[in-house]
Design a protein around this motif. Structure first.
Motif, PDB file in Angstrom:
ATOM      1  N   MET A 136       0.834  -1.186   0.000  1.00 30.98           N
ATOM      2  CA  MET A 136       0.000   0.000   0.000  1.00 30.98           C
ATOM      3  C   MET A 136       0.883   1.256   0.000  1.00 30.98           C
ATOM      4  O   MET A 136       1.876   1.320   0.709  1.00 30.98           O
ATOM      5  N   PRO A 137       0.509   2.264  -0.818  1.00 31.71           N
ATOM      6  CA  PRO A 137       1.326   3.473  -0.896  1.00 31.71           C
ATOM      7  C   PRO A 137       1.212   4.328   0.368  1.00 31.71           C
ATOM      8  O   PRO A 137       0.265   4.197   1.146  1.00 31.71           O
ATOM      9  N   ASP A 138       2.179   5.187   0.541  1.00 28.47           N
ATOM     10  CA  ASP A 138       2.166   6.186   1.597  1.00 28.47           C
ATOM     11  C   ASP A 138       0.848   6.980   1.519  1.00 28.47           C
ATOM     12  O   ASP A 138       0.377   7.292   0.432  1.00 28.47           O
ATOM     13  N   THR A 139       0.270   7.312   2.670  1.00 29.11           N
ATOM     14  CA  THR A 139      -1.034   7.995   2.709  1.00 29.11           C
ATOM     15  C   THR A 139      -1.006   9.333   1.974  1.00 29.11           C
ATOM     16  O   THR A 139      -1.925   9.640   1.209  1.00 29.11           O
ATOM     17  N   ALA A 140       0.034  10.116   2.183  1.00 24.51           N
ATOM     18  CA  ALA A 140       0.128  11.423   1.514  1.00 24.51           C
ATOM     19  C   ALA A 140       0.226  11.245  -0.002  1.00 24.51           C
ATOM     20  O   ALA A 140      -0.403  12.001  -0.759  1.00 24.51           O
ATOM     21  N   ARG A 191      -8.271  19.663 -23.486  1.00 27.68           N
ATOM     22  CA  ARG A 191      -8.724  19.236 -22.164  1.00 27.68           C
ATOM     23  C   ARG A 191      -8.645  17.718 -22.035  1.00 27.68           C
ATOM     24  O   ARG A 191      -8.364  17.201 -20.953  1.00 27.68           O
ATOM     25  N   ALA A 192      -8.868  16.989 -23.126  1.00 27.71           N
ATOM     26  CA  ALA A 192      -8.734  15.525 -23.097  1.00 27.71           C
ATOM     27  C   ALA A 192      -7.282  15.162 -22.797  1.00 27.71           C
ATOM     28  O   ALA A 192      -7.014  14.256 -22.001  1.00 27.71           O
ATOM     29  N   TYR A 193      -6.345  15.872 -23.423  1.00 25.82           N
ATOM     30  CA  TYR A 193      -4.933  15.615 -23.135  1.00 25.82           C
ATOM     31  C   TYR A 193      -4.645  15.839 -21.657  1.00 25.82           C
ATOM     32  O   TYR A 193      -3.976  15.024 -21.018  1.00 25.82           O
ATOM     33  N   TYR A 194      -5.142  16.946 -21.113  1.00 28.37           N
ATOM     34  CA  TYR A 194      -4.852  17.227 -19.709  1.00 28.37           C
ATOM     35  C   TYR A 194      -5.522  16.218 -18.770  1.00 28.37           C
ATOM     36  O   TYR A 194      -4.986  15.925 -17.697  1.00 28.37           O
ATOM     37  N   ALA A 195      -6.629  15.655 -19.177  1.00 21.69           N
ATOM     38  CA  ALA A 195      -7.235  14.569 -18.388  1.00 21.69           C
ATOM     39  C   ALA A 195      -6.284  13.371 -18.351  1.00 21.69           C
ATOM     40  O   ALA A 195      -6.067  12.764 -17.293  1.00 21.69           O
ATOM     41  N   ILE A 196      -5.693  13.060 -19.479  1.00 21.37           N
ATOM     42  CA  ILE A 196      -4.734  11.961 -19.561  1.00 21.37           C
ATOM     43  C   ILE A 196      -3.467  12.299 -18.780  1.00 21.37           C
ATOM     44  O   ILE A 196      -2.971  11.484 -17.998  1.00 21.37           O
ATOM     45  N   PHE A 197      -2.959  13.490 -18.974  1.00 19.42           N
ATOM     46  CA  PHE A 197      -1.735  13.928 -18.316  1.00 19.42           C
ATOM     47  C   PHE A 197      -1.870  13.875 -16.789  1.00 19.42           C
ATOM     48  O   PHE A 197      -1.003  13.344 -16.094  1.00 19.42           O
ATOM     49  N   HIS A 198      -2.957  14.412 -16.267  1.00 16.28           N
ATOM     50  CA  HIS A 198      -3.136  14.401 -14.810  1.00 16.28           C
ATOM     51  C   HIS A 198      -3.376  12.985 -14.284  1.00 16.28           C
ATOM     52  O   HIS A 198      -3.001  12.678 -13.149  1.00 16.28           O
ATOM     53  N   SER A 199      -3.948  12.123 -15.093  1.00 13.75           N
ATOM     54  CA  SER A 199      -4.079  10.716 -14.710  1.00 13.75           C
ATOM     55  C   SER A 199      -2.702  10.073 -14.583  1.00 13.75           C
ATOM     56  O   SER A 199      -2.434   9.343 -13.627  1.00 13.75           O
ATOM     57  N   ALA A 200      -1.835  10.349 -15.551  1.00 11.15           N
ATOM     58  CA  ALA A 200      -0.474   9.813 -15.495  1.00 11.15           C
ATOM     59  C   ALA A 200       0.261  10.380 -14.280  1.00 11.15           C
ATOM     60  O   ALA A 200       0.977   9.650 -13.584  1.00 11.15           O
ATOM     61  N   ARG A 201       0.070  11.656 -13.997  1.00 12.69           N
ATOM     62  CA  ARG A 201       0.704  12.260 -12.813  1.00 12.69           C
ATOM     63  C   ARG A 201       0.160  11.642 -11.524  1.00 12.69           C
ATOM     64  O   ARG A 201       0.884  11.581 -10.526  1.00 12.69           O
ATOM     65  N   ALA A 202      -1.079  11.180 -11.533  1.00 18.43           N
ATOM     66  CA  ALA A 202      -1.633  10.502 -10.357  1.00 18.43           C
ATOM     67  C   ALA A 202      -0.844   9.226 -10.074  1.00 18.43           C
ATOM     68  O   ALA A 202      -0.556   8.906  -8.921  1.00 18.43           O
ATOM     69  N   VAL A 203      -0.486   8.511 -11.128  1.00 17.08           N
ATOM     70  CA  VAL A 203       0.302   7.289 -10.965  1.00 17.08           C
ATOM     71  C   VAL A 203       1.692   7.626 -10.422  1.00 17.08           C
ATOM     72  O   VAL A 203       2.195   6.948  -9.524  1.00 17.08           O
ATOM     73  N   LEU A 204       2.298   8.678 -10.939  1.00 17.43           N
ATOM     74  CA  LEU A 204       3.606   9.089 -10.430  1.00 17.43           C
ATOM     75  C   LEU A 204       3.533   9.445  -8.952  1.00 17.43           C
ATOM     76  O   LEU A 204       4.461   9.164  -8.190  1.00 17.43           O
ATOM     77  N   ALA A 205       2.424  10.048  -8.531  1.00 16.77           N
ATOM     78  CA  ALA A 205       2.272  10.431  -7.126  1.00 16.77           C
ATOM     79  C   ALA A 205       2.345   9.219  -6.214  1.00 16.77           C
ATOM     80  O   ALA A 205       2.874   9.303  -5.103  1.00 16.77           O
ATOM     81  N   ILE A 206       1.831   8.088  -6.673  1.00 18.62           N
ATOM     82  CA  ILE A 206       1.876   6.855  -5.877  1.00 18.62           C
ATOM     83  C   ILE A 206       3.323   6.520  -5.519  1.00 18.62           C
ATOM     84  O   ILE A 206       3.616   6.069  -4.415  1.00 18.62           O
ATOM     85  N   LYS A 217      -8.872   2.441 -11.786  1.00 18.44           N
ATOM     86  CA  LYS A 217      -8.913   1.032 -11.338  1.00 18.44           C
ATOM     87  C   LYS A 217      -7.613   0.672 -10.645  1.00 18.44           C
ATOM     88  O   LYS A 217      -7.624   0.034  -9.595  1.00 18.44           O
ATOM     89  N   TYR A 218      -6.500   1.064 -11.232  1.00 14.32           N
ATOM     90  CA  TYR A 218      -5.198   0.738 -10.662  1.00 14.32           C
ATOM     91  C   TYR A 218      -5.015   1.405  -9.294  1.00 14.32           C
ATOM     92  O   TYR A 218      -4.677   0.740  -8.312  1.00 14.32           O
ATOM     93  N   ILE A 219      -5.241   2.691  -9.230  1.00 17.17           N
ATOM     94  CA  ILE A 219      -4.985   3.424  -7.990  1.00 17.17           C
ATOM     95  C   ILE A 219      -5.923   2.977  -6.882  1.00 17.17           C
ATOM     96  O   ILE A 219      -5.488   2.751  -5.743  1.00 17.17           O
ATOM     97  N   PHE A 220      -7.199   2.808  -7.196  1.00 18.22           N
ATOM     98  CA  PHE A 220      -8.147   2.401  -6.148  1.00 18.22           C
ATOM     99  C   PHE A 220      -7.915   0.959  -5.703  1.00 18.22           C
ATOM    100  O   PHE A 220      -8.300   0.588  -4.594  1.00 18.22           O
ATOM    101  N   SER A 221      -7.252   0.162  -6.526  1.00 20.41           N
ATOM    102  CA  SER A 221      -6.940  -1.216  -6.115  1.00 20.41           C
ATOM    103  C   SER A 221      -5.811  -1.243  -5.078  1.00 20.41           C
ATOM    104  O   SER A 221      -5.615  -2.261  -4.413  1.00 20.41           O
ATOM    105  N   LEU A 222      -5.090  -0.149  -4.950  1.00 16.63           N
ATOM    106  CA  LEU A 222      -3.968  -0.077  -4.016  1.00 16.63           C
ATOM    107  C   LEU A 222      -4.381   0.226  -2.585  1.00 16.63           C
ATOM    108  O   LEU A 222      -3.608   0.030  -1.665  1.00 16.63           O
ATOM    109  N   LYS A 223      -5.580   0.695  -2.399  1.00 17.90           N
ATOM    110  CA  LYS A 223      -6.031   1.098  -1.054  1.00 17.90           C
ATOM    111  C   LYS A 223      -6.353  -0.082  -0.179  1.00 17.90           C
ATOM    112  O   LYS A 223      -6.814  -1.092  -0.506  1.00 17.90           O
TER     113      LYS A 223
END
Length: 132
Positions: free
Chosen positions: A1-5, A39-54, A126-132
């Motif tokens: 499980m990833p760090d809470t922050a 805006r579609a690109y930025y939706a994808i970009f911020h999704s990828a950044r969400a994975v990096l945050a993990i 799906k990936y990120i929520f599976s980590l919780k």
């Protein structure tokens, strides 16, 4: 499980991504094709950044986010290669639409970008929520 922050930051970035996707859909509905693709690109970009945050990672440049995502999540098989293509294609279209003179984006291309953004965000969630 990833760090809470890190997890909380990832969820925040997913929310930002969802907001961008919602904007893309509204723009598409109003025939604003280049803005919808942006805006579609930025939706994808911020999704990828969400994975990096993990991983507790971030990059200052878009190319850095893309490279990290590919290296750590595509090459390792966490995500299918199609997501690398979706990310790269969206980046290139956004670059051309924002910076190239006389670039025209068709309705069909804009629709595809929005659909790809929705697919990308769904997979990342799906990936990120599976980590919780």
């Amino acid at each position: 499980m990833p760090d809470t922050a890190n997890y909380d930051l990832a969820v925040y970035r997913l929310e930002k991504s969802q907001s961008c996707l919602n904007e893309a859909k509204l723009l598409l509905k109003n025939d604003c094709f280049m803005a919808a693709a942006n805006r579609a690109y930025y939706a994808i970009f911020h999704s990828a950044r969400a994975v990096l945050a993990i991983d507790g990672e971030d990059r200052k440049r878009h190319s850095g986010v893309i490279a990290y995502f590919r290296e750590h999540y595509i090459k390792s098989g966490v995500f299918d290669k199609i997501y690398s293509y979706i990310l790269q294609n969206a980046f290139e279209i956004r670059q051309e639409a924002d910076y190239e003179d006389f670039y025209i984006l068709s309705k069909e291309e804009a629709v595809q970008q929005v659909e790809n953004a929705e697919r990308f965000l769904t997979e990342i969630k799906k990936y990120i929520f599976s980590l919780k």
